[in-house]
Design an enzyme around this catalytic site. Sequence first.
Site, short mmCIF file in Angstrom:
data_model
loop_
_atom_site.label_atom_id
_atom_site.label_comp_id
_atom_site.label_asym_id
_atom_site.label_seq_id
_atom_site.Cartn_x
_atom_site.Cartn_y
_atom_site.Cartn_z
N ARG A 138 0.87 -1.18 0.00
CA ARG A 138 0.00 0.00 0.00
C ARG A 138 0.90 1.22 0.00
NH1 ARG A 138 2.57 1.62 3.68
NH2 ARG A 138 1.09 3.31 3.97
N GLY A 139 0.28 2.38 -0.18
CA GLY A 139 1.03 3.61 -0.40
C GLY A 139 1.08 3.86 -1.89
N ARG A 149 -6.82 -0.73 -7.40
CA ARG A 149 -7.14 0.34 -6.45
C ARG A 149 -7.52 1.59 -7.24
NH1 ARG A 149 -5.01 0.07 -1.15
NH2 ARG A 149 -6.35 1.85 -0.72
N ASP A 159 -2.46 10.59 -2.02
CA ASP A 159 -2.77 9.56 -3.01
C ASP A 159 -3.21 10.17 -4.33
OD1 ASP A 159 -3.07 6.46 -1.92
OD2 ASP A 159 -3.00 7.97 -0.35
#
Length: 351
Positions: free
Chosen positions: A55-56, A95, A243
């Site tokens: 993630r990130g 995502r 993000d």
Amino acid sequence: MAGRSSNRSIGTVAMRWHGDRLELLDQRLLPAEEHWIVADGASAVAQCITDMVVRGAPAIGISAAYGVALAARHAGGGDWQAEIKQAIRVLAKSRPTAVNLFWALERMEKVFHACHSLDEATDRLAAEAVRLHEDDLAANLAMADYALEVMNPDKPIAVLTHCNTGALATGGYGTALGVIRRLHEEKLLKRVYADETRPWLQGSRLTAWELTRDHIPVTLNADGAAAAIMASGKVKWIVVGADRITANGDVANKIGTYNLAVLARHHKIGFMVVAPSSTVDMSLESGKDIPIEEREGTEVREIRGIPLAPAGVQVFNPVFDVTPASLIDAIVTEKGAVRNPNITGMRALFT
């Protein structure tokens, strides 16, 4: 730029590339267990992204690039182009909010379209994924330089951060956490206050873990304690990642970031966003245009199977919120810093 310290660590790596497979540190299990998952194809990488093994935003983009490289590596001798195109489509769905994912896939797609054989595609896509990974690390180091120019501390300061923006979330060193590393290297960091960051607890599980491993002074706090910390006068800056950043400087980041920006403005504390330019989506006019991912209510109702709330209670679980540009003092990228961001300043980054 601020002087670069020679005493530098890029931090714990989140991924290891072996040419025919990608190993990903399963961040869901940290800090209790360090377990590496082997992804040997694009669909496996996509599943790891969806399941938040990795993630990130920057790390998601890099992982997806390696996923495309794996698709070429393992493509059959038939319609290899169709196989790679399908892999890109699968990765793109993993995502929806992290614009770095689409940026990385577009970069890989350009290389793919220039290839005339499977052998060429295999070599060039792997090289491009590695280059993208290396570019991200270089960008993180540059962002730390620009951030210190904005902060301009004349003595050690304390900062507060949210979620995890370190080596685990990037190609190494970190974005917002990279700034914290640089402050520490230059002996300008007194302490980091790390929000626990519900519901996935990236602050307590990942940020506190990273900083402790690297001997950087950190105090973990409940998300609800941030206002009290600011009111105490202990911190000078709030430093977070992003993000997605829109053309006017609005920022989508981990849920709870907007809260911090409002509190920082009330307490007259600096609020800084640190993210690579690949996070900036100039095609979106404002934060209202950003799709916000919502996840299952079980992530809030329980932790690792242990109930925290009545079974079946309705849950609102957005992964991100949008912080208006009007609450942000600076957006820092590897191209430079935009103070008091607006559409003019954001456009100037790309001219």
